[in-house]
Write a protein that holds these residues in place. Structure first.
Motif, PDB file in Angstrom:
ATOM      1  N   PRO A 260       0.819  -1.216   0.000  1.00 37.61           N
ATOM      2  CA  PRO A 260       0.000   0.000   0.000  1.00 37.61           C
ATOM      3  C   PRO A 260       0.857   1.272   0.000  1.00 37.61           C
ATOM      4  CG  PRO A 260      -0.816  -1.584   1.603  1.00 37.61           C
ATOM      5  CD  PRO A 260       0.506  -2.096   1.143  1.00 37.61           C
ATOM      6  N   THR A 261       0.260   2.333  -0.519  1.00 37.25           N
ATOM      7  CA  THR A 261       0.880   3.657  -0.507  1.00 37.25           C
ATOM      8  C   THR A 261       0.104   4.540   0.469  1.00 37.25           C
ATOM      9  OG1 THR A 261       1.534   3.417  -2.819  1.00 37.25           O
ATOM     10  CG2 THR A 261       1.531   5.643  -1.906  1.00 37.25           C
ATOM     11  N   LEU A 262       0.816   5.248   1.329  1.00 42.14           N
ATOM     12  CA  LEU A 262       0.128   6.067   2.327  1.00 42.14           C
ATOM     13  C   LEU A 262       1.027   7.170   2.846  1.00 42.14           C
ATOM     14  CD1 LEU A 262      -0.038   4.114   5.724  1.00 42.14           C
ATOM     15  CD2 LEU A 262       1.284   3.298   3.791  1.00 42.14           C
ATOM     16  N   PHE A 263       0.408   8.109   3.559  1.00 44.88           N
ATOM     17  CA  PHE A 263       1.107   9.212   4.194  1.00 44.88           C
ATOM     18  C   PHE A 263       0.854   9.167   5.697  1.00 44.88           C
ATOM     19  CE2 PHE A 263       0.084  10.578  -0.116  1.00 44.88           C
ATOM     20  CZ  PHE A 263       1.317  11.039  -0.573  1.00 44.88           C
ATOM     21  N   THR A 264       1.807   9.660   6.470  1.00 44.14           N
ATOM     22  CA  THR A 264       1.656   9.736   7.930  1.00 44.14           C
ATOM     23  C   THR A 264       0.997  11.057   8.297  1.00 44.14           C
ATOM     24  OG1 THR A 264       3.655   8.412   8.195  1.00 44.14           O
ATOM     25  CG2 THR A 264       2.858   9.596  10.144  1.00 44.14           C
TER      26      THR A 264
ATOM     27  N   GLY B 245      -2.763   7.774   9.586  1.00 37.99           N
ATOM     28  CA  GLY B 245      -2.301   7.669   8.211  1.00 37.99           C
ATOM     29  C   GLY B 245      -3.413   7.967   7.225  1.00 37.99           C
ATOM     30  N   ASP B 246      -3.029   8.122   5.969  1.00 34.22           N
ATOM     31  CA  ASP B 246      -3.986   8.321   4.875  1.00 34.22           C
ATOM     32  C   ASP B 246      -3.547   7.424   3.728  1.00 34.22           C
ATOM     33  OD1 ASP B 246      -5.826   9.132   3.049  1.00 34.22           O
ATOM     34  OD2 ASP B 246      -5.334  11.263   3.145  1.00 34.22           O
ATOM     35  N   ILE B 247      -4.299   6.338   3.508  1.00 34.45           N
ATOM     36  CA  ILE B 247      -3.947   5.343   2.481  1.00 34.45           C
ATOM     37  C   ILE B 247      -4.487   5.812   1.139  1.00 34.45           C
ATOM     38  CG2 ILE B 247      -4.153   2.934   1.785  1.00 34.45           C
ATOM     39  CD1 ILE B 247      -4.688   2.264   4.744  1.00 34.45           C
ATOM     40  N   THR B 248      -3.574   6.064   0.202  1.00 35.27           N
ATOM     41  CA  THR B 248      -3.980   6.535  -1.128  1.00 35.27           C
ATOM     42  C   THR B 248      -4.075   5.408  -2.147  1.00 35.27           C
ATOM     43  OG1 THR B 248      -1.664   7.040  -1.662  1.00 35.27           O
ATOM     44  CG2 THR B 248      -2.994   8.806  -0.709  1.00 35.27           C
ATOM     45  N   SER B 249      -3.434   4.268  -1.868  1.00 34.34           N
ATOM     46  CA  SER B 249      -3.526   3.117  -2.765  1.00 34.34           C
ATOM     47  C   SER B 249      -3.378   1.842  -1.953  1.00 34.34           C
ATOM     48  CB  SER B 249      -2.437   3.171  -3.836  1.00 34.34           C
ATOM     49  OG  SER B 249      -2.397   1.945  -4.580  1.00 34.34           O
ATOM     50  N   ASP B 250      -4.245   0.859  -2.222  1.00 35.70           N
ATOM     51  CA  ASP B 250      -4.121  -0.422  -1.527  1.00 35.70           C
ATOM     52  C   ASP B 250      -3.160  -1.369  -2.220  1.00 35.70           C
ATOM     53  OD1 ASP B 250      -5.537  -1.280  -3.721  1.00 35.70           O
ATOM     54  OD2 ASP B 250      -7.377  -1.758  -2.622  1.00 35.70           O
ATOM     55  N   GLY B 251      -2.538  -0.909  -3.333  1.00 36.80           N
ATOM     56  CA  GLY B 251      -1.555  -1.728  -4.044  1.00 36.80           C
ATOM     57  C   GLY B 251      -2.160  -2.839  -4.866  1.00 36.80           C
TER      58      GLY B 251
ATOM     59  N   SER C 169       3.351   5.795   9.693  1.00 41.38           N
ATOM     60  CA  SER C 169       2.127   5.035   9.476  1.00 41.38           C
ATOM     61  C   SER C 169       2.468   3.790   8.664  1.00 41.38           C
ATOM     62  CB  SER C 169       1.093   5.889   8.738  1.00 41.38           C
ATOM     63  OG  SER C 169       1.619   6.329   7.499  1.00 41.38           O
ATOM     64  N   TYR C 170       1.604   2.790   8.752  1.00 43.98           N
ATOM     65  CA  TYR C 170       1.828   1.578   7.967  1.00 43.98           C
ATOM     66  C   TYR C 170       0.492   0.984   7.534  1.00 43.98           C
ATOM     67  CZ  TYR C 170       0.302  -1.511  11.753  1.00 43.98           C
ATOM     68  OH  TYR C 170      -0.447  -2.162  12.700  1.00 43.98           O
ATOM     69  N   ALA C 171       0.533   0.229   6.455  1.00 42.26           N
ATOM     70  CA  ALA C 171      -0.630  -0.530   5.998  1.00 42.26           C
ATOM     71  C   ALA C 171      -0.120  -1.814   5.349  1.00 42.26           C
ATOM     72  CB  ALA C 171      -1.467   0.278   5.011  1.00 42.26           C
ATOM     73  N   THR C 172      -0.817  -2.900   5.598  1.00 43.92           N
ATOM     74  CA  THR C 172      -0.381  -4.215   5.130  1.00 43.92           C
ATOM     75  C   THR C 172      -1.427  -4.827   4.211  1.00 43.92           C
ATOM     76  OG1 THR C 172       0.868  -4.583   7.185  1.00 43.92           O
ATOM     77  CG2 THR C 172       0.344  -6.527   5.864  1.00 43.92           C
ATOM     78  N   ASN C 173      -0.974  -5.394   3.091  1.00 44.29           N
ATOM     79  CA  ASN C 173      -1.833  -6.230   2.248  1.00 44.29           C
ATOM     80  C   ASN C 173      -1.100  -7.526   1.954  1.00 44.29           C
ATOM     81  OD1 ASN C 173       0.059  -5.605   0.298  1.00 44.29           O
ATOM     82  ND2 ASN C 173      -1.310  -4.349  -0.956  1.00 44.29           N
ATOM     83  N   SER C 174      -1.583  -8.295   1.000  1.00 50.90           N
ATOM     84  CA  SER C 174      -0.956  -9.591   0.736  1.00 50.90           C
ATOM     85  C   SER C 174       0.434  -9.454   0.135  1.00 50.90           C
ATOM     86  CB  SER C 174      -1.843 -10.423  -0.196  1.00 50.90           C
ATOM     87  OG  SER C 174      -2.045  -9.745  -1.428  1.00 50.90           O
ATOM     88  N   ALA C 175       0.764  -8.262  -0.362  1.00 49.62           N
ATOM     89  CA  ALA C 175       2.099  -8.048  -0.919  1.00 49.62           C
ATOM     90  C   ALA C 175       3.121  -7.708   0.155  1.00 49.62           C
ATOM     91  CB  ALA C 175       2.057  -6.927  -1.958  1.00 49.62           C
ATOM     92  N   GLY C 176       2.650  -7.255   1.298  1.00 48.78           N
ATOM     93  CA  GLY C 176       3.562  -6.868   2.365  1.00 48.78           C
ATOM     94  C   GLY C 176       3.098  -5.605   3.044  1.00 48.78           C
ATOM     95  N   THR C 177       4.008  -4.884   3.639  1.00 49.28           N
ATOM     96  CA  THR C 177       3.686  -3.689   4.411  1.00 49.28           C
ATOM     97  C   THR C 177       4.327  -2.459   3.791  1.00 49.28           C
ATOM     98  OG1 THR C 177       3.500  -4.940   6.471  1.00 49.28           O
ATOM     99  CG2 THR C 177       3.875  -2.581   6.675  1.00 49.28           C
TER     100      THR C 177
END
Length: 513
Positions: free
Chosen positions: A121-125, A139-145, A197-205
């Motif tokens: 994911p792509t995000l800002f703190t 955080g603010d997640i702009t893309s879940d990847g 900030s962090y966000a995790t999907n199946s590709a990673g963090t």
């Protein structure tokens, strides 16, 4: 006509072959309806439609962006699925498939399909705000990847580039794109922290940009034990043990209420300046015989911190007169807690209350108060129970304190303002003036002392009518170094001065200072 002939010639030359038994064999038809699906960060699955019945198998080719196709695998006949497990993150791929047999490969390829593999994911703190519990960010997640978010939050450390391998992180409820809020706690005052900030999907963090802040927490403090309790007043205070990372204090004091957990939103509070360290507070405007809850507080730019909660019960509005004894001293005309001056040695209305030595008027002194065997750790027990014990020195306090009833300023002096507990010497001097050294002399004296009895230190049982036991302020240490207190006792045939365990409940007759 020449073009048609050329095409037929190509088919004969390239797409047909005569078998050993004389039959003509042809290349298989090309597959169609190729589809590609991203399964995970390192897998893409392909499916297609088989349009022939004479293929030996299928071969899969792949290219990246504008590169050339290369073969990456094959399947057997009639198998129309393939898993590409050699993909990389965030990469554009194009796939195509052809069939083949012993004659050759299909004249055409399947349709081409293109896709982009998933990314973290792509995000800002989010900016950091200081709050009373520590700090807030998010955080603010702009893309879940390209894959669903499974976890998100912030992670912090005293070193740069913190990762989710640390325990100092949040796991905030919610998935998907957009902003979220996180609470940062467990900080050390006046310490620099790094936050991502962090966000995790199946590709990673994926991590947001790193921010820093210097922790400023609400002050840490304790509430001072409550002393000098009267029907309308008491004293307390607090000690600030940590300024939270800043020396800027706006206010400190104590706040009280008849409900638990009072806060500074109430008007019943003191304002005792703005410095650090210990401070004293005067609690005024109380109601008699009422239980109150008290907390010290201190406020800085991060918010308000509170000390531990203490409780106490104001004393009753005790109505009494005074008498002058044969020694010339001024005494209360009745026992503490009695409704009247004794009319006889066994006047129940004149017995009064039964105090454990050193305790204030917190309700334990009533002859019907509850009983507990849990010793107090402090000078002011946080209950109104009569505390019993059979272990030497049989004190209601876990660690004896000899200064609780010393003079008018004694920590827990239960007497009205200007009065105190008599010393054992003062009791002895009074007895010396009596004509009879027994219960008769006690009642015939100006003090009119009744046979009020005592309350047992081990079981809490009340025994009245046979003797009169009265506390003094004098403390005694026996040969075994156990601390006791002197009391004055009389009955039908004697007057006695001795030492008693402080968990015993005896009467109090106050003397003017």
């Amino acid at each position: 006509m020449k073009n048609l002939y050329f095409i037929l010639l190509l088919l004969v030359v390239n797409g047909c072959k005569k078998s050993e038994d004389g039959k003509v064999e042809v290349v298989p038809l090309a597959p169609t309806e190729l589809k590609a699906t991203v399964i995970s960060k390192d897998q893409v699955d392909l499916t297609w439609k088989d349009n022939s019945s004479n293929e030996t198998g299928f071969k899969i080719e792949r290219k990246t962006d504008s590169g050339n196709f290369t073969e990456i695998g094959s399947t057997a006949a009639d198998l129309t699925t393939f898993s590409d497990k050699t993909v990389s993150l965030n990469t554009n791929y194009t796939y195509r498939v052809h069939s083949f047999n012993q004659v050759g490969k299909s004249v055409n390829y399947s349709n081409e399909v293109s896709l982009k593999t998933i990314n973290v994911p792509t995000l800002f703190t989010s900016r950091i705000d200081l709050v009373s519990s520590g700090a807030q960010s998010g955080g603010d997640i702009t893309s879940d990847g390209g894959s669903a978010i499974t976890a998100r939050g912030v992670v912090w450390d005293t070193k740069p580039n913190p990762t989710i391998a640390l325990s100092t992180k949040t796991n905030d409820i919610g998935t998907g794109l957009g902003a979220y809020m996180s609470n940062i706690t467990g900080l050390t005052a006046n310490t620099l922290y790094y936050v991502r900030s962090y966000a995790t999907n199946s590709a990673g963090t994926g991590y947001g940009n790193e921010l820093t802040f210097n922790a400023i927490l609400v002050p840490t403090l304790t509430t001072t034990e409550i002393t000098n309790i009267t029907p309308s007043d008491a004293e307390s205070g607090g000690t600030i043990s940590s300024n939270g990372g800043t020396n800027i204090f706006s206010v400190k004091g104590v706040v009280w209420s008849t409900n638990s957990n009072p806060n500074i939103g109430l008007s019943t509070k003191t304002n005792d300046g703005s410095g650090a360290g210990a401070f004293k507070s005067s609690i005024k405007g109380l109601k008699a015989n009422t239980k109150y809850y008290v907390r010290a507080y201190a406020t800085n730019i991060a918010g308000t911190g509170y000390g531990n909660e203490l409780s106490f019960t104001t004393s009753e509005n005790f109505v009494f007169g005074t008498v002058t004894s044969a020694t010339g001293r001024i005494w209360m005309d009745r026992n503490l807690g009695a409704s009247r001056v004794a009319t006889s040695s066994t006047d129940v209305e004149a017995y009064g209350d039964y105090y454990q030595w050193g305790r204030g008027a917190d309700g334990h002194q009533k002859g019907t108060s509850a009983i507990t065997n849990v010793l107090s750790q402090t000078d002011v027990p946080q209950n109104s129970s009569f505390i019993t014990t059979n272990k030497l020195p049989r004190d209601w306090r876990s660690t004896p304190n000899n200064n609780l009833w010393q003079g008018v300023n004694g920590i827990n002096n239960p007497c009205p303002s200007g009065f105190r507990l008599p010393t054992i010497k003062e009791w002895e001097e009074e007895v010396a003036t009596w004509s009879k050294k027994n219960r008769i002399g006690a009642f015939e004296s100006n003090l009119k002392l009744p046979l009020s009895g005592y309350r047992d230190s081990e079981k809490g049982n009340l025994s009245v009518g046979a003797g009169g036991r009265y506390w003094s302020s004098t403390t005694v240490r026996d040969i075994n170094l156990n601390d006791f207190s002197d009391y004055f006792d009389f009955a039908n045939n004697f007057v006695f001065v001795g030492l008693a365990p402080r968990s015993e409940g005896n009467c109090v007759r106050c003397i003017k200072n």
